[in-house]
Each structure stands twice: as structure tokens, then as C-alpha cells.
Design a protein around this motif. Sequence first.
Motif, PDB file in Angstrom:
ATOM      1  N   ALA A  90      -2.236   2.513  10.388  1.00 34.46           N
ATOM      2  CA  ALA A  90      -2.718   3.675  10.922  1.00 34.46           C
ATOM      3  C   ALA A  90      -4.242   4.080  11.089  1.00 34.46           C
ATOM      4  CB  ALA A  90      -1.882   4.703  10.534  1.00 34.46           C
ATOM      5  N   PHE A  91      -5.132   2.903  11.183  1.00 32.46           N
ATOM      6  CA  PHE A  91      -6.373   3.096  11.056  1.00 32.46           C
ATOM      7  C   PHE A  91      -7.033   3.726   9.739  1.00 32.46           C
ATOM      8  CE2 PHE A  91     -10.810   4.886  12.249  1.00 32.46           C
ATOM      9  CZ  PHE A  91     -11.136   3.841  12.450  1.00 32.46           C
ATOM     10  N   ASP A  92      -6.998   4.952   9.394  1.00 27.65           N
ATOM     11  CA  ASP A  92      -7.580   5.358   8.296  1.00 27.65           C
ATOM     12  C   ASP A  92      -6.654   5.079   7.053  1.00 27.65           C
ATOM     13  OD1 ASP A  92      -9.588   6.920   9.419  1.00 27.65           O
ATOM     14  OD2 ASP A  92      -8.475   8.631   9.677  1.00 27.65           O
ATOM     15  N   ILE A  93      -5.231   4.879   7.219  1.00 34.88           N
ATOM     16  CA  ILE A  93      -4.525   4.303   6.218  1.00 34.88           C
ATOM     17  C   ILE A  93      -3.691   3.187   6.812  1.00 34.88           C
ATOM     18  CG2 ILE A  93      -2.332   4.949   4.887  1.00 34.88           C
ATOM     19  CD1 ILE A  93      -3.273   7.902   5.189  1.00 34.88           C
ATOM     20  N   MET A  94      -3.680   2.211   5.746  1.00 37.33           N
ATOM     21  CA  MET A  94      -3.127   0.852   5.942  1.00 37.33           C
ATOM     22  C   MET A  94      -1.929   0.770   4.839  1.00 37.33           C
ATOM     23  SD  MET A  94      -4.273  -2.871   6.521  1.00 37.33           S
ATOM     24  CE  MET A  94      -5.457  -2.351   7.887  1.00 37.33           C
ATOM     25  N   ILE A  95      -0.687   0.765   5.247  1.00 36.19           N
ATOM     26  CA  ILE A  95       0.648   0.571   4.331  1.00 36.19           C
ATOM     27  C   ILE A  95       1.188  -0.541   4.540  1.00 36.19           C
ATOM     28  CG2 ILE A  95       2.763   1.757   4.304  1.00 36.19           C
ATOM     29  CD1 ILE A  95       0.460   3.560   6.821  1.00 36.19           C
ATOM     30  N   HIS A  96       1.298  -1.144   3.323  1.00 37.02           N
ATOM     31  CA  HIS A  96       2.180  -2.283   2.984  1.00 37.02           C
ATOM     32  C   HIS A  96       3.314  -2.092   2.329  1.00 37.02           C
ATOM     33  CE1 HIS A  96      -1.536  -5.034   3.372  1.00 37.02           C
ATOM     34  NE2 HIS A  96      -2.208  -3.521   3.213  1.00 37.02           N
ATOM     35  N   LEU A  97       4.547  -2.581   3.076  1.00 36.02           N
ATOM     36  CA  LEU A  97       6.099  -2.397   2.289  1.00 36.02           C
ATOM     37  C   LEU A  97       6.185  -3.962   2.128  1.00 36.02           C
ATOM     38  CD1 LEU A  97       7.001  -0.281   5.306  1.00 36.02           C
ATOM     39  CD2 LEU A  97       5.989   0.577   3.168  1.00 36.02           C
ATOM     40  N   PHE A  98       6.718  -3.879   0.735  1.00 37.60           N
ATOM     41  CA  PHE A  98       7.046  -5.359   0.192  1.00 37.60           C
ATOM     42  C   PHE A  98       8.455  -5.274  -0.417  1.00 37.60           C
ATOM     43  CE2 PHE A  98       2.472  -4.613  -0.964  1.00 37.60           C
ATOM     44  CZ  PHE A  98       2.146  -5.875  -0.435  1.00 37.60           C
ATOM     45  N   SER A  99       9.140  -6.516  -0.636  1.00 40.37           N
ATOM     46  CA  SER A  99      10.182  -6.562  -1.374  1.00 40.37           C
ATOM     47  C   SER A  99       9.586  -6.914  -2.901  1.00 40.37           C
ATOM     48  CB  SER A  99      10.972  -7.841  -0.986  1.00 40.37           C
ATOM     49  OG  SER A  99      10.036  -9.202  -1.338  1.00 40.37           O
ATOM     50  N   GLN A 100      10.290  -6.394  -3.966  1.00 41.21           N
ATOM     51  CA  GLN A 100       9.784  -6.693  -5.059  1.00 41.21           C
ATOM     52  C   GLN A 100       9.162  -8.010  -5.602  1.00 41.21           C
ATOM     53  OE1 GLN A 100       8.845  -4.013  -7.107  1.00 41.21           O
ATOM     54  NE2 GLN A 100       7.493  -5.276  -7.847  1.00 41.21           N
ATOM     55  N   GLU A 101       9.799  -9.091  -5.044  1.00 43.36           N
ATOM     56  CA  GLU A 101       9.503 -10.369  -5.245  1.00 43.36           C
ATOM     57  C   GLU A 101       8.215 -10.908  -4.449  1.00 43.36           C
ATOM     58  OE1 GLU A 101      10.948 -14.902  -4.318  1.00 43.36           O
ATOM     59  OE2 GLU A 101      12.327 -13.256  -4.110  1.00 43.36           O
TER      60      GLU A 101
END
Length: 126
Positions: A90-101
Motif C-alpha cells: 500500500a506504498f507507505d505501508i507494506m503488509i506481510h501475512l505469514f503462516s507461523q512456520e
Amino acid sequence: MSTEPNVELNGEELLALCCKTLDDAKAEDIVALDVRETSSITNYLVLASGLAEAHLRALRRDLDKALKNHKVKILGVDEGEFSGWAVVDAFDIMIHLFSQETRDTYKLESLWKDAVPVDVEKLLAR
């Protein structure tokens, strides 16, 4: 009557929106990092974990919806099928969504050790 906001969100408001959306969708271990001094591509990173692929897809869907409702342009989404990792830019914010592994494997928090941690609890209380 439109419920869409008429003003642009500033960086911290956008960060709070992302963290609140993820928290409402039951994301785990939400971490926000201020990387303005160390990154030339974004101002903030948000890292969060989901319980399974379906949960990761739901997190991304809810995040997409919240950003679009606030007229935030999403520059890109990168996710491999069943990879355990999705990125929303989202340009100003980069969001990383992970599985815990996957999060444990790549340890992005340690790669950004010079970043300034942001108090997510304060963002959620806004």
C-alpha cells in the motif's frame, strides 16, 4: 449516503487502520516497524501471522476491503498459492501475512533490526 472518508489518511492513521483490521480478523503476533530511516521503498512494515491458508486469505481479503473503503491504492499483492506468505503493498505501508512456520523460517523482524518498533497496542487503542 456515502460512508467513505473524504480525506486521505496520514501514515500513522493508515498504519492504525491496517493493524486494527488485522486484529479484528484475529491475526496473531502483529508487529509494526517504522522503516522510514532505513528503507527507500516504504515507511512502515506490518507483519502478522495467520492460523492456516484460509485464515491468511481472509486476512488479506479484509485488509484489501478496508484499504479500498478508505480509498488507499494497493500497488500490488504478491502471494503464492499455499506459500504461507502474502504481501500487500500500500506504498507507505507494506503488509506481510505469514503462516507461523513461514514467519519462523524467514524471520523478517531480525532482517529489519534497525527499524523502530511501533507500539501496536497504542495503535489499536486509537
